[in-house]
Design a protein around this motif. Structure first.
Motif, PDB file in Angstrom:
ATOM      1  N   PHE A 200      47.429   8.108  16.420  1.00  0.00           N
ATOM      2  CA  PHE A 200      46.022   8.197  15.998  1.00  0.00           C
ATOM      3  C   PHE A 200      45.181   7.016  16.421  1.00  0.00           C
ATOM      4  CE2 PHE A 200      45.942   4.961  12.748  1.00  0.00           C
ATOM      5  CZ  PHE A 200      47.285   4.793  12.459  1.00  0.00           C
ATOM      6  N   HIS A 201      45.811   5.859  16.686  1.00  0.00           N
ATOM      7  CA  HIS A 201      44.968   4.714  17.021  1.00  0.00           C
ATOM      8  C   HIS A 201      44.180   4.941  18.308  1.00  0.00           C
ATOM      9  CE1 HIS A 201      47.130   1.827  14.165  1.00  0.00           C
ATOM     10  NE2 HIS A 201      45.847   1.702  13.903  1.00  0.00           N
TER      11      HIS A 201
ATOM     12  N   THR B   7      42.079   9.467  18.471  1.00  0.00           N
ATOM     13  CA  THR B   7      41.493   9.308  17.141  1.00  0.00           C
ATOM     14  C   THR B   7      40.839  10.581  16.634  1.00  0.00           C
ATOM     15  OG1 THR B   7      40.893   7.162  18.019  1.00  0.00           O
ATOM     16  CG2 THR B   7      40.095   7.664  15.837  1.00  0.00           C
ATOM     17  N   THR B   8      41.043  10.838  15.404  1.00  0.00           N
ATOM     18  CA  THR B   8      40.355  11.853  14.626  1.00  0.00           C
ATOM     19  C   THR B   8      40.000  13.116  15.381  1.00  0.00           C
ATOM     20  OG1 THR B   8      39.206   9.921  13.821  1.00  0.00           O
ATOM     21  CG2 THR B   8      38.719  11.939  12.708  1.00  0.00           C
TER      22      THR B   8
ATOM     23  N   ASP C  30      39.627   8.196  21.501  1.00  0.00           N
ATOM     24  CA  ASP C  30      38.647   7.170  21.148  1.00  0.00           C
ATOM     25  C   ASP C  30      37.664   6.960  22.296  1.00  0.00           C
ATOM     26  OD1 ASP C  30      40.302   5.969  23.011  1.00  0.00           O
ATOM     27  OD2 ASP C  30      40.987   4.358  21.696  1.00  0.00           O
TER      28      ASP C  30
ATOM     29  N   LEU D 256      38.148   5.426  24.890  1.00  0.00           N
ATOM     30  CA  LEU D 256      38.287   4.076  25.429  1.00  0.00           C
ATOM     31  C   LEU D 256      39.425   4.078  26.459  1.00  0.00           C
ATOM     32  CD1 LEU D 256      37.932   2.052  22.099  1.00  0.00           C
ATOM     33  CD2 LEU D 256      36.163   2.506  23.819  1.00  0.00           C
TER      34      LEU D 256
ATOM     35  N   ASP E  57      48.787  -1.998  26.301  1.00  0.00           N
ATOM     36  CA  ASP E  57      47.884  -2.049  25.153  1.00  0.00           C
ATOM     37  C   ASP E  57      48.575  -2.688  23.962  1.00  0.00           C
ATOM     38  OD1 ASP E  57      45.074  -0.600  24.590  1.00  0.00           O
ATOM     39  OD2 ASP E  57      46.231  -0.892  22.740  1.00  0.00           O
TER      40      ASP E  57
ATOM     41  N   LEU F 109      48.259  -2.053  21.059  1.00  0.00           N
ATOM     42  CA  LEU F 109      48.585  -1.055  20.040  1.00  0.00           C
ATOM     43  C   LEU F 109      49.960  -0.437  20.238  1.00  0.00           C
ATOM     44  CD1 LEU F 109      45.169   0.766  19.809  1.00  0.00           C
ATOM     45  CD2 LEU F 109      46.357  -0.317  17.892  1.00  0.00           C
TER      46      LEU F 109
END
Lengths: 388, 242
Positions: free
Chosen positions: A263-264, A267-268, A273, A275, A344, A346
């Motif tokens: 999800f990072h 996203t949603t 995202d 990005l 990344d 993340l």
């Protein structure tokens, strides 16, 4: 990157509150969202105003035929972000109709064999028929996988490397591209300008029979902004209209916790995202991604996060189509993540090769990814080939 | 895009002011300095050392601050009920101009909330990026991250990632109030500029000395969240009010 662009916004509305209420997860706070709402009221108003004042400014030039566009009201699904529409390209029924036709018309390629839809086939969620790489009219193969056109109206940067900053701008590229439609714009224009129908269609949409590349790309972009997917099983689950199976539910938890940690970046609601990240596909890069655009060493191997909606139709996966199944993708994130200086931050457990999902967890995760399938999107008659 | 929205807003509020002038109000402007020690952060370079001895870089710094409150010596306060999103890499976000002004006069201190208080931190509050990208997923309690502070560090010649993600782990109120020491001031003129320093090293410094090796996958780890919360009050200091 797009602050200076004039935009109007089409506003989504807060359905999360209702969702949460229905799921009984958290207390609900009614929230004014005052600034979003005030900008919503202002900007579309502004767009309308500009439209009308344009018409009034040139009364002498109004031709005898009547020119009357029908404003198109974009329906933003609940919970989706506001969509930014350039003020100089408001959406109209006529513009979208024309854009759809152009999207499907091989007239934009030099030998009249290839349309945008050739590589962006609606049956494959607007990707290229399961191909790893697309082939242009001269038989030359590209080096990147054709991207799905799903919810593209929300993407501020286009292409895997983000080199184009609007759909209008993006659409300029495939026509002259030597490995795609390979036709100069002047050539495309002269074909369209002598066509028996296009001049009238452009008049209806843009009040001129003088077709140029700007108007072509405006029309196509209007059509692309209507390509909205919000009716997958997951969406219906959020709306309380569908149940997830046990496996899907477990996959949902893996996706939306640090167990899978998807999800990072995905996203949603858009599952991106928008990005750029290096998700660890390679230790060394043949395709340098965002670096090709910025020249910044820190951008080596970064690519735009793709949406995960409709994955079952968009194989193969990644910018180079290296994975043919979702199982391969999930295996990669579990065990084969490669370290490189731009990986990344993340990405978890890189030194172990990834998040280390068990075989069972991988099955759950894939089951969840399949809940993002939206067949109403690929069968939507509004998006279908008008020549069929 | 958000900035465009903010511009629209501030011009709205200015219009409102024209119609309904409230004299002698002062516009607070909050400026955020991100440092390691006294040095302004340079992103993406592994060169900073924390108390534990990790040598690390900063790649991402995104966070919310909210509810700036201006206290008076008589016990009254002026609270600005707003959240503000900061991206340390975007210079356009490090100056925060709230949408409301504060009355001129003497104030004894300034405080704010790091993160978002739990009555407001609910999934669905933000549908637009960049704020919406801060989501804290529903299976982890819902709402939004207070902070994403990410980077890399060198451990025995292996470069590893850390993710200092703070937020409402399973609904826990992990946000906290920061009262800036020595922050009395007199609000006068058009504007008062409050410069706040966020020393990133202190997240790992005191009272708890943290090893970056433990700062990964911490969104579900309430114990670590609480340690970072305790350290967090020492991260901010007042640089100047003018």
């Amino acid at each position: 990157m797009f602050e200076n662009q004039e935009i109007s916004k089409v506003i989504g509305s807060g359905f999360w509150e209702r969702l949460l209420k229905s799921m009984d997860v958290l207390n609900i706070v009614s929230k004014s969202r005052k600034w979003q709402i005030s900008s919503a009221r202002l900007l579309p108003g502004l767009a309308m105003f500009i439209l009308f004042s344009c018409q009034k400014e040139n009364p002498s030039e109004i031709p005898e035929e009547s020119y009357q566009t029908t404003p198109y009201e974009l329906n933003i699904p609940e919970g989706f972000p506001d969509m930014e529409v350039p003020v100089d390209n408001p959406m109209t029924v006529e513009g979208i109709e024309l854009g759809k036709r152009l999207f499907y018309d091989p007239i934009l390629s030099a030998d009249n064999t290839q349309a945008c839809a050739t590589c962006h086939n609606p049956g494959f969620s607007f990707t290229d028929n399961g191909k790893k790489f697309s082939v242009g009219i001269d038989g030359i193969e590209g080096a990147r996988n054709a991207m799905a056109l799903i919810n593209v109206g929300w993407m501020p940067e286009l292409f895997w490397d983000g080199r184009r900053l609007s759909l209008e701008d993006q659409a300029l590229e495939p026509v002259p591209n030597p490995i795609e439609m390979h036709q100069s714009w002047p050539n495309a224009m002269s074909k369209l300008n002598v066509h028996p129908e296009y001049p009238d269609l452009f008049f209806k949409a843009f009040e001129t029979r003088n077709i140029d590349s700007t108007l072509v790309t405006k029309a196509i972009a209007q059509f692309e902004r209507t390509l909205i997917s919000s009716n997958s099983k997951w969406d219906r689950y959020l709306r309380g209209e569908a149940q997830l199976s046990l496996a899907e539910n477990k996959g949902f938890e893996i996706f939306f916790t640090e167990r899978g940690d998807c999800f990072h970046c995905h996203t949603t609601i858009l599952f991106t995202d928008n990005l750029f990240h290096n998700n660890g596909l390679d230790a060394e890069f043949t395709d340098k991604g965002l670096f090709e655009v910025t020249g910044n060493e820190n951008d080596l191997g970064k690519f735009k996060t793709p949406t995960l909606r409709n994955l079952v139709f968009t194989a193969p996966y990644m910018h180079d189509g290296r994975f043919t199944t979702l199982e391969e993708v999930v295996n990669f994130y579990s065990h084969n993540v490669q370290w490189s200086p731009t990986i990344d931050p993340l990405m978890k457990k890189v030194e172990q090769g990834g998040v280390q999902l068990t075989d069972e967890e991988k099955e759950y995760l894939v089951a969840f990814l399949k809940t993002l399938t939206d067949t109403t999107f690929i069968n939507n008659p509004d998006y279908a080939d008008p020549f069929e | 895009m958000v900035f465009a929205t903010v511009v629209v807003l501030s011009s709205c509020s200015k219009n409102d002011d024209d119609v309904n002038p409230i004299p002698a109000d002062v516009q607070p402007v909050i400026v955020l300095n991100h440092t390691i020690g006294q040095e302004t952060v340079v992103f993406d370079t592994i060169k900073y050392s924390n108390n534990f001895g990790n040598v690390y870089s900063v790649a991402t710094l995104k966070y919310f601050i909210s509810d700036f409150t201006f206290h008076k010596s008589d016990g009254t306060e002026v609270k600005i009920d707003e959240e503000y999103y900061v991206d340390g890499r975007e210079n356009s976000t490090i100056n925060y101009t709230p949408m409301v002004k504060i009355p001129a006069g003497d104030y004894s201190s300034v405080s704010f909330t790091f993160g978002i208080d739990s009555t407001k931190n609910k999934t669905g509050r933000y549908t637009n990026p960049p704020e919406s990208n801060m989501e804290w997923p529903i299976p982890m309690g819902g709402g939004y991250h207070y902070m994403k502070f990410e980077g890399k560090f060198n451990r025995n010649d292996t470069i590893k990632n850390f993710q200092c993600h703070l937020g409402p782990t399973m609904g826990n109120p992990n946000y906290f109030e920061v009262t800036l020491a020595n922050s009395s001031f007199t609000a006068s003129g058009n504007e008062v500029k409050i410069t706040i320093q966020m020393n990133l090293n202190n997240w790992f410094g005191s009272p708890h000395v943290m090893d970056l090796n433990d700062i990964t996958g911490i969104m579900g780890n309430q114990q670590i969240q609480l340690m970072l919360k305790a350290n967090g009050v020492n991260v901010f200091s007042l640089k100047s009010i003018e």
